[in-house]
Design a protein around this motif. Structure first.
Motif, PDB file in Angstrom:
ATOM      1  N   LYS A 174      38.563  47.196  34.543  1.00  0.00           N
ATOM      2  CA  LYS A 174      39.336  48.004  35.473  1.00  0.00           C
ATOM      3  C   LYS A 174      38.469  49.095  36.103  1.00  0.00           C
ATOM      4  N   ASP A 175      37.561  49.680  35.324  1.00  0.00           N
ATOM      5  CA  ASP A 175      36.681  50.701  35.876  1.00  0.00           C
ATOM      6  C   ASP A 175      35.717  50.109  36.902  1.00  0.00           C
ATOM      7  N   ILE A 176      35.187  48.934  36.592  1.00  0.00           N
ATOM      8  CA  ILE A 176      34.278  48.284  37.540  1.00  0.00           C
ATOM      9  C   ILE A 176      35.029  47.887  38.802  1.00  0.00           C
ATOM     10  N   ALA A 177      36.261  47.398  38.643  1.00  0.00           N
ATOM     11  CA  ALA A 177      37.053  47.029  39.809  1.00  0.00           C
ATOM     12  C   ALA A 177      37.415  48.241  40.654  1.00  0.00           C
ATOM     13  N   THR A 178      37.556  49.419  40.023  1.00  0.00           N
ATOM     14  CA  THR A 178      37.799  50.634  40.796  1.00  0.00           C
ATOM     15  C   THR A 178      36.613  50.955  41.693  1.00  0.00           C
ATOM     16  N   PHE A 179      35.414  50.744  41.167  1.00  0.00           N
ATOM     17  CA  PHE A 179      34.215  50.960  41.976  1.00  0.00           C
ATOM     18  C   PHE A 179      34.038  49.865  43.012  1.00  0.00           C
ATOM     19  N   SER A 180      34.182  48.598  42.597  1.00  0.00           N
ATOM     20  CA  SER A 180      34.061  47.472  43.515  1.00  0.00           C
ATOM     21  C   SER A 180      34.769  46.275  42.887  1.00  0.00           C
ATOM     22  N   GLU A 181      35.802  45.827  43.544  1.00  0.00           N
ATOM     23  CA  GLU A 181      36.564  44.687  43.020  1.00  0.00           C
ATOM     24  C   GLU A 181      35.725  43.422  42.985  1.00  0.00           C
ATOM     25  N   LEU A 182      34.929  43.201  44.012  1.00  0.00           N
ATOM     26  CA  LEU A 182      34.097  42.004  44.058  1.00  0.00           C
ATOM     27  C   LEU A 182      32.963  42.067  43.040  1.00  0.00           C
ATOM     28  N   LEU A 183      32.486  43.255  42.727  1.00  0.00           N
ATOM     29  CA  LEU A 183      31.466  43.386  41.686  1.00  0.00           C
ATOM     30  C   LEU A 183      32.036  42.999  40.330  1.00  0.00           C
ATOM     31  N   ALA A 184      33.285  43.361  40.056  1.00  0.00           N
ATOM     32  CA  ALA A 184      33.921  42.960  38.805  1.00  0.00           C
ATOM     33  C   ALA A 184      34.054  41.447  38.727  1.00  0.00           C
ATOM     34  N   ILE A 185      34.390  40.807  39.833  1.00  0.00           N
ATOM     35  CA  ILE A 185      34.476  39.345  39.852  1.00  0.00           C
ATOM     36  C   ILE A 185      33.101  38.729  39.635  1.00  0.00           C
ATOM     37  N   GLY A 186      32.096  39.286  40.281  1.00  0.00           N
ATOM     38  CA  GLY A 186      30.753  38.742  40.135  1.00  0.00           C
ATOM     39  C   GLY A 186      30.216  38.853  38.723  1.00  0.00           C
ATOM     40  N   LEU A 187      30.462  39.989  38.060  1.00  0.00           N
ATOM     41  CA  LEU A 187      29.933  40.182  36.706  1.00  0.00           C
ATOM     42  C   LEU A 187      30.672  39.323  35.681  1.00  0.00           C
ATOM     43  N   SER A 188      31.992  39.246  35.768  1.00  0.00           N
ATOM     44  CA  SER A 188      32.760  38.499  34.767  1.00  0.00           C
ATOM     45  C   SER A 188      32.750  37.008  35.055  1.00  0.00           C
ATOM     46  N   THR A 189      33.247  36.618  36.223  1.00  0.00           N
ATOM     47  CA  THR A 189      33.320  35.193  36.562  1.00  0.00           C
ATOM     48  C   THR A 189      31.944  34.621  36.882  1.00  0.00           C
ATOM     49  N   GLY A 190      31.125  35.386  37.627  1.00  0.00           N
ATOM     50  CA  GLY A 190      29.835  34.857  38.039  1.00  0.00           C
ATOM     51  C   GLY A 190      28.784  34.886  36.954  1.00  0.00           C
ATOM     52  N   LEU A 191      28.489  36.071  36.413  1.00  0.00           N
ATOM     53  CA  LEU A 191      27.380  36.202  35.471  1.00  0.00           C
ATOM     54  C   LEU A 191      27.734  35.690  34.083  1.00  0.00           C
ATOM     55  N   MET A 192      28.776  36.269  33.464  1.00  0.00           N
ATOM     56  CA  MET A 192      29.113  35.885  32.089  1.00  0.00           C
ATOM     57  C   MET A 192      29.615  34.448  32.003  1.00  0.00           C
ATOM     58  N   GLY A 193      30.354  34.014  33.033  1.00  0.00           N
ATOM     59  CA  GLY A 193      30.800  32.623  33.028  1.00  0.00           C
ATOM     60  C   GLY A 193      29.666  31.635  33.185  1.00  0.00           C
ATOM     61  N   SER A 194      28.577  32.047  33.843  1.00  0.00           N
ATOM     62  CA  SER A 194      27.430  31.151  34.029  1.00  0.00           C
ATOM     63  C   SER A 194      26.445  31.212  32.878  1.00  0.00           C
ATOM     64  N   ILE A 195      26.405  32.324  32.164  1.00  0.00           N
ATOM     65  CA  ILE A 195      25.549  32.373  30.967  1.00  0.00           C
ATOM     66  C   ILE A 195      26.068  31.399  29.917  1.00  0.00           C
ATOM     67  N   THR A 196      27.366  31.379  29.717  1.00  0.00           N
ATOM     68  CA  THR A 196      27.961  30.477  28.729  1.00  0.00           C
ATOM     69  C   THR A 196      28.268  29.131  29.376  1.00  0.00           C
ATOM     70  N   THR A 197      28.318  28.103  28.573  1.00  0.00           N
ATOM     71  CA  THR A 197      28.649  26.770  29.063  1.00  0.00           C
ATOM     72  C   THR A 197      29.448  26.019  28.004  1.00  0.00           C
ATOM     73  N   TYR A 198      30.494  25.376  28.440  1.00  0.00           N
ATOM     74  CA  TYR A 198      31.309  24.577  27.531  1.00  0.00           C
ATOM     75  C   TYR A 198      30.867  23.111  27.533  1.00  0.00           C
ATOM     76  N   ALA A 199      30.414  22.626  28.684  1.00  0.00           N
ATOM     77  CA  ALA A 199      30.108  21.207  28.815  1.00  0.00           C
ATOM     78  C   ALA A 199      28.936  20.789  27.923  1.00  0.00           C
ATOM     79  N   GLY A 200      27.864  21.580  27.874  1.00  0.00           N
ATOM     80  CA  GLY A 200      26.719  21.233  27.038  1.00  0.00           C
ATOM     81  C   GLY A 200      27.061  21.230  25.567  1.00  0.00           C
TER      82      GLY A 200
END
Length: 486
Positions: free
Chosen positions: A221-247
Motif C-alpha cells: 500500500k505504501d509503494i502504491a501510494t508513491f506509484s501504483e505501477l511501481l507496486a505492480i512492477g515489483l510484486s507481479t513483475g519482479l517477484m513473480g518472475s524470480i519464482t517459477t512454478y513450472a520448473g
C-alpha cells in the motif's frame, strides 16, 4: 509710551494667546474629529456586518440566492444602509459637535464559481454566509469557493497500459537475471541428482517468496501510494518472475515418471512449505522494519522535529516520468538481449540467458492479464469466487507447455533446439508461472478465521491440477513413442 507699548504688547500677547487657544481648540477638534471618524468607521463596519447578517437571514428565508448557475458565473450580493443616526461628539470646550454622516455605506462581495478569483470586503462574512447556507440546506447550483487546481493523476487508458507493460517488462527481465544467478550459484549444487526432491529453482522460490512479503503484503500500500505501477512492477513483475512454478512441477513430474512416487510427493510438499515459510519470514521482517520506522517517527515528533515522509501521493508527473523511464529501460534491455543472443556464440549458458530475457516480457504480460480472472468465479453465477482462477490457469498452462517443451527437447536432441527450449523454459514459462503470488494468496486466504479451509483447498487444487496436466503432457508422448518402437 513705554507703558503704552507694554499695554499694546500685552494686548498682542493676549491676542496671540487667544489665537493659540483657538488653534489648540481647532487641533483638539480635528483630533477629536479624526478619533470620532475612526470610531464612526468602526461603527459603520459593525453596522455593515450586522446588515450582512440580516441580509443573510433574509436570503435564507427566501430560499434562493443570486449565485451563477454554471461554472464561471459570478453571484453578487449588494446592500446599503437606509438610515444612519448621526453621532454626537464631545469636544474639549464642553460643546457637542455633530459629524456629517454618510448617506449610504455600500457593501458588496462577489463569489466566483469558476475560474475567476473571489473578491470580498470581508472574507469572514463570506465564510459565514457559505457555512450558513450549507447548514440550512439551501441548494447551491455551483461551489461557493473556487476549487483547488488538481490533476486527474492518470494518463490516458492507452498510455496507462503501455506504462504498465513497460514496468512489467523491465522487472521481468531483472527477475530472469536474479533467478539465473541463483540457479548457477546454489541451484545446481542442490539438484545434482535428477531423482532428488530438491530442485534447481528452490533458492529462487525462497528469495522471491521472502521479498514478496515485503512488496506484496506489508509495504504494498505504501509503494502504491508513491506509484501504483511501481507496486505492480515489483510484486507481479519482479517477484513473480524470480519464482517459477513450472520448473519445480516439471522436475517432480520427471521424478514420478522414473518410478519415485514418494520422492516426488515429498518434493511437492517441501517446495510448498519452504516457499510459504519464506513468505511468513518476509512478512514478519517487514513488519519489524515498519515498526522501527514508526518508532523513529514518534521519537522525532516527541523532540519537536518534522516526521519523516517516506512516500508522497502518486501524481500525474510521476506517471509521465515512469512511462518515459521504464519504456526506455525496457526497450534498451530487450534490444540488447536480442543483439547478445545473435552475436554471443561462445557460451551456450549465456545465450540461453539472453534468449530468456528476450521472451521474458510476454510471459509476465500473460500472467498479468490472466490475473484479472481472480475473484471472477466460474460460470455465469460466479461460483467459487474465492479461488484465484487467474493464478491457477497461468500455472496450469505454464506447466503444460513446460512438459511439452521437455518432450520436444528429448525427441529432437539438437544443440539449437535445446537452446531454444531451455531459453523458453527459463524466460517465457519461468515468468509466466509463479510461486510467490501463489503462496501470498494462500496466506491471505488463511487469515479468514472461519474459512481457513479455503487455503488448504486452494493449495490442494493447485498442486493436483498442475501436476496432473504436467504428467499427462509429458508421459503420453513418451509412452506413445515407446509403444510405436516396440
Amino acid at each position: 509710551m513705554q507703558g503704552g507699548s507694554t499695554s499694546a504688547g500685552g494686548g498682542g500677547a493676549t491676542a496671540a494667546a487667544d489665537d493659540d487657544d483657538d488653534t489648540n481648540s481647532k487641533q483638539g477638534i480635528n483630533l477629536d474629529e479624526r478619533s470620532a471618524s475612526s470610531r464612526h468607521d468602526r461603527a459603520s463596519r459593525s453596522l455593515s456586518l450586522g446588515e450582512r447578517r440580516e441580509s443573510n437571514r433574509l436570503g435564507e428565508r427566501q430560499g434562493s440566492s443570486s449565485l451563477g448557475a454554471s461554472g464561471g458565473g459570478v453571484g453578487r450580493l449588494a446592500s446599503s444602509l437606509s438610515s444612519n443616526p448621526t453621532p454626537a461628539v464631545l469636544v474639549r470646550d464642553g460643546s457637542r459637535r455633530s459629524l456629517p454622516s454618510p448617506a449610504v455605506v455600500p457593501f458588496r462581495f462577489e463569489i466566483s464559481t469558476g475560474s475567476g478569483s473571489s473578491s470580498a470586503s470581508d472574507h469572514s462574512g463570506e465564510e459565514d454566509f457559505t457555512r450558513s447556507l450549507s447548514q440550512r440546506g439551501v441548494p447551491l447550483s455551483a461551489p461557493l469557493a473556487p476549487p483547488a487546481e488538481t490533476t486527474s493523476g492518470k494518463l490516458s487508458i492507452y498510455l496507462e497500459y503501455v506504462s504498465a507493460l513497460a514496468h512489467l517488462a523491465t522487472f521481468g527481465i531483472f527477475g530472469v537475471f536474479i533467478r539465473y544467478g541463483l540457479e548457477r550459484l546454489i541451484g545446481i549444487h542442490l539438484a545434482d541428482s535428477n531423482n532428488g526432491p530438491l530442485f534447481i529453482d528452490l533458492p529462487a522460490n525462497m528469495v522471491g517468496s521472502f521479498f514478496m512479503g515485503w512488496v506484496g503484503v506489508v509495504f504494498k500500500k505504501d509503494i502504491a501510494t508513491f506509484s501504483e505501477l511501481l507496486a505492480i512492477g515489483l510484486s507481479t513483475g519482479l517477484m513473480g518472475s524470480i519464482t517459477t512454478y513450472a520448473g519445480w512441477s516439471q522436475q517432480m513430474v520427471v521424478i514420478i515418471t522414473n518410478g519415485y512416487w514418494l520422492r516426488a510427493l515429498f518434493g511437492l510438499l517441501l517446495g510448498l512449505e519452504i516457499a510459504q515459510m519464506s513468505l511468513v519470514l518476509g512478512i514478519d521482517s517487514a513488519k519489524l522494519l515498519n515498526w522501527s520506522i514508526a518508532c523513529i517517527q514518534q521519537g522525532r515528533a516527541n523532540r519537536g522535529l518534522d516526521t519523516l515522509q517516506w512516500a508522497s501521493p502518486d501524481n500525474l508527473w510521476r506517471r509521465k516520468f515512469g512511462l518515459v523511464f521504464f519504456l526506455c529501460v525496457s526497450s534498451s534491455l530487450w534490444v540488447s538481449a536480442i543483439v547478445l543472443t545473435i552475436i554471443d556464440t561462445t557460451s551456450i549458458g549465456r545465450r540461453r540467458l539472453w534468449l530468456a530475457c528476450v521472451v521474458a516480457p510476454p510471459g509476465v504480460w500473460a500472467r498479468w492479464l490472466l490475473a484479472r480472472l481472480n475473484g471472477q468465479g466460474i460460470g455465469s453465477k460466479h461460483y467459487f469466487k474465492w479461488i484465484p482462477l487467474g493464478t491457477l490457469l497461468t500455472n496450469m498452462i505454464a506447466c503444460t507447455l513446460e512438459a511439452i517443451l521437455t518432450v520436444i527437447q528429448i525427441a529432437v536432441q539438437q544443440t539449437d533446439a535445446a537452446l531454444l527450449v531451455q531459453g523458453l523454459q527459463l524466460g517465457l514459462l519461468g515468468c509466466m508461472s509463479t510461486v510467490s503470488t501463489f503462496v501470498a494468496e494462500l496466506y491471505l486466504l488463511h487469515l479468514i478465521a472461519n474459512k481457513r479451509w479455503r487455503a488448504y483447498a486452494y493449495a490442494f487444487i493447485m498442486l493436483i491440477c498442475c501436476f496432473a496436466v504436467g504428467v499427462i503432457a509429458y508421459t503420453i508422448p513418451v509412452l506413445t513413442r515407446y509403444s510405436s518402437q516396440g
